[in-house]
Design a protein around this motif. Structure first.
Motif, PDB file in Angstrom:
ATOM      1  N   ALA A  18      -1.513   3.165  -2.008  1.00  0.00           N
ATOM      2  CA  ALA A  18      -0.224   2.574  -0.611  1.00  0.00           C
ATOM      3  C   ALA A  18       0.062   1.628  -1.256  1.00  0.00           C
ATOM      4  CB  ALA A  18      -0.915   2.483   1.125  1.00  0.00           C
ATOM      5  N   TRP A  19       1.472   1.272  -1.867  1.00  0.00           N
ATOM      6  CA  TRP A  19       1.470   0.120  -2.478  1.00  0.00           C
ATOM      7  C   TRP A  19       2.764  -0.735  -2.065  1.00  0.00           C
ATOM      8  CZ3 TRP A  19       5.597  -0.444  -4.916  1.00  0.00           C
ATOM      9  CH2 TRP A  19       6.429   0.546  -5.547  1.00  0.00           C
ATOM     10  N   CYS A  20       2.456  -2.105  -2.691  1.00  0.00           N
ATOM     11  CA  CYS A  20       4.194  -2.625  -2.225  1.00  0.00           C
ATOM     12  C   CYS A  20       4.357  -3.731  -3.098  1.00  0.00           C
ATOM     13  CB  CYS A  20       3.787  -3.357  -1.299  1.00  0.00           C
ATOM     14  SG  CYS A  20       2.624  -5.054  -0.551  1.00  0.00           S
ATOM     15  N   SER A  42      -2.039  -1.639  -1.801  1.00  0.00           N
ATOM     16  CA  SER A  42      -2.349  -3.031  -3.441  1.00  0.00           C
ATOM     17  C   SER A  42      -1.115  -2.966  -2.882  1.00  0.00           C
ATOM     18  CB  SER A  42      -2.555  -1.219  -4.215  1.00  0.00           C
ATOM     19  OG  SER A  42      -4.117  -0.955  -4.289  1.00  0.00           O
ATOM     20  N   VAL A  43      -1.237  -4.373  -3.735  1.00  0.00           N
ATOM     21  CA  VAL A  43       0.338  -5.342  -3.854  1.00  0.00           C
ATOM     22  C   VAL A  43       0.135  -4.864  -5.788  1.00  0.00           C
ATOM     23  CG1 VAL A  43       1.341  -6.948  -4.002  1.00  0.00           C
ATOM     24  CG2 VAL A  43      -0.148  -6.782  -2.533  1.00  0.00           C
ATOM     25  N   ILE A  44       1.475  -4.032  -6.276  1.00  0.00           N
ATOM     26  CA  ILE A  44       1.646  -4.075  -8.121  1.00  0.00           C
ATOM     27  C   ILE A  44       2.764  -5.018  -8.234  1.00  0.00           C
ATOM     28  CG2 ILE A  44       0.476  -1.866  -7.736  1.00  0.00           C
ATOM     29  CD1 ILE A  44       3.004  -0.264  -7.834  1.00  0.00           C
ATOM     30  N   GLU A  45       2.799  -5.117  -9.557  1.00  0.00           N
ATOM     31  CA  GLU A  45       4.050  -5.184 -10.071  1.00  0.00           C
ATOM     32  C   GLU A  45       5.023  -3.802 -10.523  1.00  0.00           C
ATOM     33  OE1 GLU A  45       4.137  -6.948 -14.262  1.00  0.00           O
ATOM     34  OE2 GLU A  45       4.355  -8.417 -13.291  1.00  0.00           O
ATOM     35  N   PRO A  46       6.289  -3.561  -9.639  1.00  0.00           N
ATOM     36  CA  PRO A  46       6.563  -2.298  -9.504  1.00  0.00           C
ATOM     37  C   PRO A  46       7.159  -1.824 -10.888  1.00  0.00           C
ATOM     38  CG  PRO A  46       7.631  -3.566  -7.717  1.00  0.00           C
ATOM     39  CD  PRO A  46       6.790  -4.369  -8.361  1.00  0.00           C
ATOM     40  N   GLU A  47       7.763  -2.298 -11.850  1.00  0.00           N
ATOM     41  CA  GLU A  47       7.938  -3.034 -13.063  1.00  0.00           C
ATOM     42  C   GLU A  47       6.861  -2.002 -14.243  1.00  0.00           C
ATOM     43  OE1 GLU A  47       8.631  -5.789 -12.502  1.00  0.00           O
ATOM     44  OE2 GLU A  47      10.660  -5.527 -10.957  1.00  0.00           O
ATOM     45  N   THR A  48       5.430  -1.910 -14.562  1.00  0.00           N
ATOM     46  CA  THR A  48       4.260  -2.068 -14.882  1.00  0.00           C
ATOM     47  C   THR A  48       3.712  -1.156 -14.263  1.00  0.00           C
ATOM     48  OG1 THR A  48       3.141  -3.617 -14.455  1.00  0.00           O
ATOM     49  CG2 THR A  48       4.834  -3.754 -16.424  1.00  0.00           C
ATOM     50  N   GLY A  49       3.672  -1.193 -12.809  1.00  0.00           N
ATOM     51  CA  GLY A  49       2.372  -0.846 -12.271  1.00  0.00           C
ATOM     52  C   GLY A  49       1.076  -1.586 -11.698  1.00  0.00           C
ATOM     53  N   ARG A  50       1.276  -2.452 -12.202  1.00  0.00           N
ATOM     54  CA  ARG A  50       0.010  -3.386 -12.746  1.00  0.00           C
ATOM     55  C   ARG A  50      -0.313  -4.026 -11.251  1.00  0.00           C
ATOM     56  NH1 ARG A  50       1.456  -4.147 -18.636  1.00  0.00           N
ATOM     57  NH2 ARG A  50       0.147  -3.574 -19.446  1.00  0.00           N
ATOM     58  N   LEU A 108     -11.429   1.171  -2.184  1.00  0.00           N
ATOM     59  CA  LEU A 108     -10.787   0.362  -3.666  1.00  0.00           C
ATOM     60  C   LEU A 108      -9.273   0.904  -3.937  1.00  0.00           C
ATOM     61  CD1 LEU A 108     -14.161  -0.311  -4.834  1.00  0.00           C
ATOM     62  CD2 LEU A 108     -12.772  -2.352  -3.726  1.00  0.00           C
ATOM     63  N   PRO A 109      -9.108   0.467  -4.749  1.00  0.00           N
ATOM     64  CA  PRO A 109      -7.925   0.212  -5.832  1.00  0.00           C
ATOM     65  C   PRO A 109      -8.177   1.380  -6.853  1.00  0.00           C
ATOM     66  CG  PRO A 109      -8.145  -1.816  -5.082  1.00  0.00           C
ATOM     67  CD  PRO A 109      -8.493  -1.462  -4.814  1.00  0.00           C
ATOM     68  N   VAL A 110      -7.986   1.989  -7.682  1.00  0.00           N
ATOM     69  CA  VAL A 110      -8.225   2.771  -9.215  1.00  0.00           C
ATOM     70  C   VAL A 110      -7.084   1.959  -9.248  1.00  0.00           C
ATOM     71  CG1 VAL A 110      -8.777   4.834 -10.011  1.00  0.00           C
ATOM     72  CG2 VAL A 110      -8.923   4.670  -7.736  1.00  0.00           C
ATOM     73  N   VAL A 111      -7.766   1.422 -11.268  1.00  0.00           N
ATOM     74  CA  VAL A 111      -6.599   1.265 -11.800  1.00  0.00           C
ATOM     75  C   VAL A 111      -7.026   1.848 -13.035  1.00  0.00           C
ATOM     76  CG1 VAL A 111      -6.661  -1.170 -10.699  1.00  0.00           C
ATOM     77  CG2 VAL A 111      -8.149  -0.787 -12.581  1.00  0.00           C
ATOM     78  N   ASP A 112      -6.197   2.079 -14.223  1.00  0.00           N
ATOM     79  CA  ASP A 112      -6.092   2.671 -15.661  1.00  0.00           C
ATOM     80  C   ASP A 112      -6.811   1.366 -16.524  1.00  0.00           C
ATOM     81  OD1 ASP A 112      -3.975   1.356 -15.973  1.00  0.00           O
ATOM     82  OD2 ASP A 112      -2.821   3.477 -17.115  1.00  0.00           O
TER      83      ASP A 112
END
Length: 131
Positions: A18-20, A42-50, A108-112
């Motif tokens: 789930a993100w915004c 999770s709050v992400i930067e849509p262009e990068t997914g960060r 928890l968010p999972v990130v690369d």
């Protein structure tokens, strides 16, 4: 056969987190929580997914509702937790469990390696594999 003490987040994480975006309203964030059945988005930067941060039910309650603010006019970035704890797909489940307990978090968010959101791990999903 994989031994229990070698299991990683990749084996139990959900790959549709789930993100915004930071500019989406608190009302939208609450609707995402409802639709995904989660307590944190999770709050992400849509262009990068960060990953930029997370917004919890508590953040919405204390940062919007308690102050009498209109949730349609409060962007996620105003109430999000910046630099939230996160884990990686190759993180060991015991390490993640300990982080969750320390943070009092059930997910928890999972990130690369580039801090891009790739999933979510829930305490309820990992406990059966480490008990």
């Amino acid at each position: 056969k994989v031994q229990k003490n070698h299991l990683t987040v990749a084996s139990v994480m959900r790959t549709t987190p789930a993100w915004c975006s930071a500019g989406q309203s608190a009302q939208t964030v609450a609707a995402i929580m409802r639709d995904y059945g989660v307590h944190r988005v999770s709050v992400i930067e849509p262009e990068t997914g960060r990953l930029l941060g997370t917004v919890s039910e508590r953040d919405l309650c204390l940062g919007v509702v308690a102050d009498g603010r209109d949730p349609r006019n409060v962007p996620a970035q105003e109430v999000m937790r910046r630099d939230p704890p996160a884990c990686h797909p190759d993180s060991h489940l015991l390490t993640v469990r300990d982080l969750m307990l320390h943070e009092r978090a059930h997910q928890l968010p999972v990130v690369d390696a580039e801090n891009r959101l790739v999933g979510t791990v829930f305490l309820a999903d990992l406990l059966p594999h480490i008990g």
